[in-house]
Design a protein around this motif. Structure first.
Motif, PDB file in Angstrom:
ATOM      1  N   UNK A 282       0.831  -1.201   0.000  1.00  0.00           N
ATOM      2  CA  UNK A 282       0.000   0.000   0.000  1.00  0.00           C
ATOM      3  C   UNK A 282       0.870   1.257   0.000  1.00  0.00           C
ATOM      4  N   UNK A 283       1.895   1.275   0.853  1.00  0.00           N
ATOM      5  CA  UNK A 283       2.801   2.425   0.881  1.00  0.00           C
ATOM      6  C   UNK A 283       3.558   2.553  -0.437  1.00  0.00           C
ATOM      7  N   UNK A 284       3.967   1.423  -1.012  1.00  0.00           N
ATOM      8  CA  UNK A 284       4.701   1.463  -2.273  1.00  0.00           C
ATOM      9  C   UNK A 284       3.825   2.006  -3.399  1.00  0.00           C
ATOM     10  N   UNK A 285       2.527   1.700  -3.356  1.00  0.00           N
ATOM     11  CA  UNK A 285       1.617   2.176  -4.397  1.00  0.00           C
ATOM     12  C   UNK A 285       1.547   3.698  -4.422  1.00  0.00           C
ATOM     13  N   UNK A 286       1.740   4.328  -3.260  1.00  0.00           N
ATOM     14  CA  UNK A 286       1.731   5.790  -3.172  1.00  0.00           C
ATOM     15  C   UNK A 286       3.148   6.372  -3.135  1.00  0.00           C
ATOM     16  N   UNK A 287       4.138   5.508  -3.459  1.00  0.00           N
ATOM     17  CA  UNK A 287       5.538   5.936  -3.479  1.00  0.00           C
ATOM     18  C   UNK A 287       5.980   6.501  -2.138  1.00  0.00           C
ATOM     19  N   UNK A 288       5.507   5.891  -1.046  1.00  0.00           N
ATOM     20  CA  UNK A 288       5.846   6.366   0.298  1.00  0.00           C
ATOM     21  C   UNK A 288       6.599   5.306   1.111  1.00  0.00           C
ATOM     22  N   UNK A 289       6.953   4.211   0.500  1.00  0.00           N
ATOM     23  CA  UNK A 289       7.619   3.140   1.245  1.00  0.00           C
ATOM     24  C   UNK A 289       9.056   3.539   1.566  1.00  0.00           C
ATOM     25  N   UNK A 290       9.434   3.332   2.819  1.00  0.00           N
ATOM     26  CA  UNK A 290      10.792   3.641   3.264  1.00  0.00           C
ATOM     27  C   UNK A 290      11.413   2.422   3.928  1.00  0.00           C
ATOM     28  N   UNK A 291      12.715   2.464   4.066  1.00  0.00           N
ATOM     29  CA  UNK A 291      13.413   1.387   4.750  1.00  0.00           C
ATOM     30  C   UNK A 291      13.002   1.318   6.211  1.00  0.00           C
ATOM     31  N   UNK A 292      12.700   2.469   6.806  1.00  0.00           N
ATOM     32  CA  UNK A 292      12.263   2.502   8.204  1.00  0.00           C
ATOM     33  C   UNK A 292      10.935   1.770   8.375  1.00  0.00           C
ATOM     34  N   UNK A 293      10.002   1.954   7.434  1.00  0.00           N
ATOM     35  CA  UNK A 293       8.732   1.235   7.513  1.00  0.00           C
ATOM     36  C   UNK A 293       8.956  -0.255   7.337  1.00  0.00           C
ATOM     37  N   UNK A 294       9.819  -0.643   6.396  1.00  0.00           N
ATOM     38  CA  UNK A 294      10.106  -2.062   6.187  1.00  0.00           C
ATOM     39  C   UNK A 294      10.656  -2.680   7.469  1.00  0.00           C
ATOM     40  N   UNK A 295      11.537  -1.975   8.158  1.00  0.00           N
ATOM     41  CA  UNK A 295      12.105  -2.489   9.410  1.00  0.00           C
ATOM     42  C   UNK A 295      11.039  -2.613  10.493  1.00  0.00           C
ATOM     43  N   UNK A 296      10.158  -1.610  10.595  1.00  0.00           N
ATOM     44  CA  UNK A 296       9.106  -1.654  11.615  1.00  0.00           C
ATOM     45  C   UNK A 296       8.150  -2.817  11.373  1.00  0.00           C
ATOM     46  N   UNK A 297       7.756  -3.001  10.126  1.00  0.00           N
ATOM     47  CA  UNK A 297       6.859  -4.112   9.791  1.00  0.00           C
ATOM     48  C   UNK A 297       7.553  -5.451  10.046  1.00  0.00           C
ATOM     49  N   UNK A 298       8.823  -5.546   9.702  1.00  0.00           N
ATOM     50  CA  UNK A 298       9.565  -6.796   9.931  1.00  0.00           C
ATOM     51  C   UNK A 298       9.582  -7.142  11.414  1.00  0.00           C
ATOM     52  N   UNK A 299       9.796  -6.146  12.271  1.00  0.00           N
ATOM     53  CA  UNK A 299       9.831  -6.393  13.716  1.00  0.00           C
ATOM     54  C   UNK A 299       8.467  -6.828  14.244  1.00  0.00           C
ATOM     55  N   UNK A 300       7.408  -6.111  13.879  1.00  0.00           N
ATOM     56  CA  UNK A 300       6.072  -6.423  14.385  1.00  0.00           C
ATOM     57  C   UNK A 300       5.560  -7.753  13.831  1.00  0.00           C
TER      58      UNK A 300
END
Length: 441
Positions: free
Chosen positions: A95-113
């Motif tokens: 969803x974030x990538x579709x709006x060109x808002x995906x960041x490495x920080x979000x990827x790390x947060x999702x990976x942890x949760x």
């Protein structure tokens, strides 16, 4: 024992279908996430190490609590809740990538949760299997489960490579999200009632239950040895896996397709190892079989250490990884069956949680070590360090009575659950461990 018995076991089939589907989805992510971090988000060696650290950290932080909760509460709701949490978390990335808002920080947060939710799910799922199957069926059940997991991983890796090439890494994660939905649905269809867990309340009581589980594992020669072997193996693999994808993608110039195909082909070795574990156990005994697997594992790292870019080395690395995963699956299936067989039912969750805590919990320390070595001395040096560390679990098992264990235990459940069922006798000396494997089948 006729393997068809298990395929006629509706609840077991649903359990396997759900878990195998989830493994296939996770294998898509195992291709998509490294590619997303390294290629699309331009992660550095240190950032790749941090991502690996955050992925493994929940095993250290919450595994013991997850195991106590699995022994305290019904396991199916914990499994379903973990799947649904992973589903929602993963959907945020495409969803974030579709709006060109995906960041490495979000990827790390999702990976942890996501890893946190997965620890809760897995603690309940592994402890749930002995509820579905009689102990005499556990090794065959684990063997078929491991084989299907390997086939699912093969399909998932190949699908992941195709989806990354066709849709991009972020959209490829939708397949993993859907796999969690399928896993949750299958678990809801299981109808075998669980034994009612004891009613307990209070934070202090939870802490005492965690402490009881730790004492239980370390008071038992067999459980202690297998747990320490798994933990030291996990640390070594944590060092290797932190920089493995980076090494293949950047230094050996693997394409996404080659990366996925090597992983998928190697997973066939894992399938062969899991399915052949019962036969190898009968032929040579679980102890010698696990010891042989630990001897072969560091040897299979050699092609990776001397490789250079080129298709012939890609084939050699794939073949070596196939042997490595064959050894890991055969040994892993056997040691898990042994631990489930000798653990009293009321402590299944905590026994597994202690193993997860030490096994997965060692990896957060492995990731920064690999990152530091890779940053200071190069990625190949980190791979050399991980290979040397693979000798430690070999020493642990070779120094224990388990090295000569010739048959799986047939220990009855401990009704009271006040002590380990085999703690008083070293594993290789307990006459119950020398019963003929053929009697179980």
């Amino acid at each position: 024992m006729d393997p068809q018995v298990l395929w006629r076991h509706r609840s077991y089939v649903l359990y396997v279908a759900g878990q195998a589907t989830s493994v296939a989805g996770s294998s898509v992510s195992s291709v998509a996430v490294p590619y997303l971090a390294v290629v699309e988000l331009n992660a550095s060696t240190l950032e790749v190490s941090l991502l690996a650290f955050l992925t493994q950290l929940p095993s250290l932080l919450v595994a013991l609590h997850a195991g106590a909760l699995a022994d305290r509460h019904p396991k199916r709701p914990l499994m379903i809740g973990g799947d649904l949490a992973c589903l929602v978390l993963l959907l945020t990335l495409p969803l974030a990538a579709a709006f060109d808002r995906l960041t490495l920080e979000q990827l790390m947060a999702v990976a942890f949760l996501q890893a946190t939710a997965a620890v809760v799910h897995d603690a309940a799922a592994i402890a749930y299997l002995p509820t579905l199957l009689d102990r005499s069926l556990l090794q065959r059940g684990n063997s078929l489960l491991g084989g299907l997991f390997s086939l699912s991983a093969t399909a998932g890796n190949s699908l992941g490579a195709a989806l990354v090439s066709l849709l991009g890494a972020a959209r490829a994660l939708l397949a993993d999200a859907l796999s969690y939905a399928a896993s949750a649905w299958c678990t809801t269809r299981i109808r075998i009632p669980e034994p009612p867990p004891p009613t307990r309340t209070g934070r202090e009581r939870l802490r005492s239950e965690i402490a009881e589980g730790v004492r239980y594992v370390f008071a038992d020669t067999t459980l202690r040895t297998l747990t320490l072997t798994n933990s030291t193996m996990s640390f070594a693999l944590g060092v290797l896996n932190t920089v493995w994808a980076l090494y293949l993608l950047r230094e050996l110039h693997f394409t996404a397709t080659a990366f996925g195909l090597v992983m998928g082909a190697a997973a066939l070795g894992s399938c062969a190892g899991a399915l052949s574990a019962p036969r190898m156990t009968r032929l040579v005994g679980p102890g010698p079989m696990m010891l042989t697997a630990l001897i072969l594992t560091p040897i299979t790292q050699l092609p990776l250490l001397i490789a250079s870019p080129g298709r012939s080395w890609q084939i050699a690395i794939g073949a070596a990884l196939t042997v490595q995963l064959m050894c890991a699956a055969a040994a892993g299936t056997t040691q898990r069956s042994i631990r489930q067989m000798i653990t009293t039912p009321r402590l299944q969750g905590r026994m597994q949680a202690v193993s997860t805590w030490l096994t997965g919990g060692s990896r957060p320390f492995a990731a920064p070590l690999a990152g530091a070595i890779g940053t200071l001395h190069g990625v190949r040096s980190a791979l050399v360090a991980g290979t040397v560390l693979l000798l430690v679990p070999l020493v642990v098992l070779a120094s224990s009575p388990l090295r000569s264990l010739r048959a799986l235990p047939m220990t009855a459940a401990d009704p009271g659950g006040d002590a380990p069922s085999a703690a008083e006798v070293p594993a290789a000396a307990d006459p119950r461990l020398h019963q003929q494997e053929g009697k179980r089948q």
